[in-house]
Write a protein that holds these residues in place. Structure first.
Motif, PDB file in Angstrom:
ATOM      1  N   LEU A  25     -11.348 -64.578  -3.691  1.00 28.01           N
ATOM      2  CA  LEU A  25     -10.889 -63.229  -4.035  1.00 28.01           C
ATOM      3  C   LEU A  25     -10.866 -63.069  -5.548  1.00 28.01           C
ATOM      4  N   GLY A  28     -14.274 -62.531  -6.924  1.00 22.84           N
ATOM      5  CA  GLY A  28     -14.682 -61.144  -6.714  1.00 22.84           C
ATOM      6  C   GLY A  28     -14.056 -60.195  -7.714  1.00 22.84           C
ATOM      7  N   LEU A  29     -12.789 -60.413  -8.057  1.00 17.87           N
ATOM      8  CA  LEU A  29     -12.126 -59.558  -9.042  1.00 17.87           C
ATOM      9  C   LEU A  29     -12.748 -59.729 -10.428  1.00 17.87           C
ATOM     10  N   ARG A  32     -16.010 -57.895 -10.476  1.00 15.57           N
ATOM     11  CA  ARG A  32     -15.797 -56.451 -10.641  1.00 15.57           C
ATOM     12  C   ARG A  32     -15.516 -56.099 -12.097  1.00 15.57           C
ATOM     13  N   PHE A  39     -19.716 -51.965  -8.309  1.00 20.38           N
ATOM     14  CA  PHE A  39     -18.578 -51.512  -7.515  1.00 20.38           C
ATOM     15  C   PHE A  39     -18.253 -50.032  -7.667  1.00 20.38           C
ATOM     16  N   THR A 142     -14.026 -51.552  -2.706  1.00 21.62           N
ATOM     17  CA  THR A 142     -14.015 -52.726  -3.591  1.00 21.62           C
ATOM     18  C   THR A 142     -13.822 -54.007  -2.779  1.00 21.62           C
ATOM     19  N   ILE A 146     -16.420 -57.055  -2.392  1.00 20.91           N
ATOM     20  CA  ILE A 146     -16.034 -58.430  -2.742  1.00 20.91           C
ATOM     21  C   ILE A 146     -16.360 -59.358  -1.574  1.00 20.91           C
ATOM     22  N   VAL A 150     -18.947 -62.310  -2.156  1.00 23.47           N
ATOM     23  CA  VAL A 150     -18.371 -63.655  -2.162  1.00 23.47           C
ATOM     24  C   VAL A 150     -18.717 -64.431  -0.889  1.00 23.47           C
ATOM     25  N   ARG A 155     -25.293 -62.431  -3.298  1.00 22.48           N
ATOM     26  CA  ARG A 155     -24.473 -62.480  -4.504  1.00 22.48           C
ATOM     27  C   ARG A 155     -25.313 -62.206  -5.744  1.00 22.48           C
TER      28      ARG A 155
END
Length: 160
Positions: A25, A28-29, A32, A39, A142, A146, A150, A155
């Motif tokens: 996670l 992914g953040l 972004r 995104f 979002t 992600i 991920v 990817r």
């Protein structure tokens, strides 16, 4: 206007929802923050103007409009976006915080603080509800992206 909501990432009661780790996670953040055009609908490009270990100054280009923001990364915890207000763009902040009450559950909290007025009449209240709904839909998207980046095999290359 202030607004916050929570999206469940892992649901131990639903085996159809693929689980993510906290690290996934977080990855992914970070993606972004570094490549927001993957995104954000309508975002043409993003230029990272400066970077330290935990912060970025970015310039976001939406057609002819340019927005600048400051991103603060707290590793494996949260990402905070502080958006500078312009004549045509609302300023404020968005914080995405990972919450993990136990080993099985994982959530992502979205907290918005904007310069939009608080609802003191029906028109402002309706506008506020439309904005909140748009934020919620964007945040759901979002999380979906992600998951795709991920957990999937499409990817994008991470730029460091």
């Amino acid at each position: 206007m202030n607004f916050e909501h929570l999206i469940q990432i892992n649901d131990p009661l639903n085996p159809l929802v693929p689980s993510m780790t906290r690290d996934q996670l977080w990855e992914g953040l970070v993606l972004r923050a570094e490549q927001p055009q993957l995104f954000v609908l309508g975002l043409d490009s993003c230029t990272i103007l400066s970077r330290t270990g935990s912060t970025m100054e970015r310039e976001l280009h939406y057609g002819n409009a340019t927005v600048r923001d400051h991103v603060t990364l707290t590793p494996n915890e949260s990402v905070r976006y502080d958006i500078m207000a312009t004549e045509s763009y609302v300023g404020g902040s968005l914080t995405m915080t990972i919450e993990q009450p136990d080993n099985l559950q994982l959530f992502l909290r979205f907290e918005y603080r904007t310069t939009l007025p608080t609802a003191d009449n029906e028109d402002v209240r309706q506008t506020s509800e439309i904005v909140k709904s748009a934020y919620r839909e964007s945040d759901i998207d979002t999380v979906r992206l992600i998951r795709q980046f991920v957990l999937g095999d499409n990817r994008p290359e991470m730029v460091h």
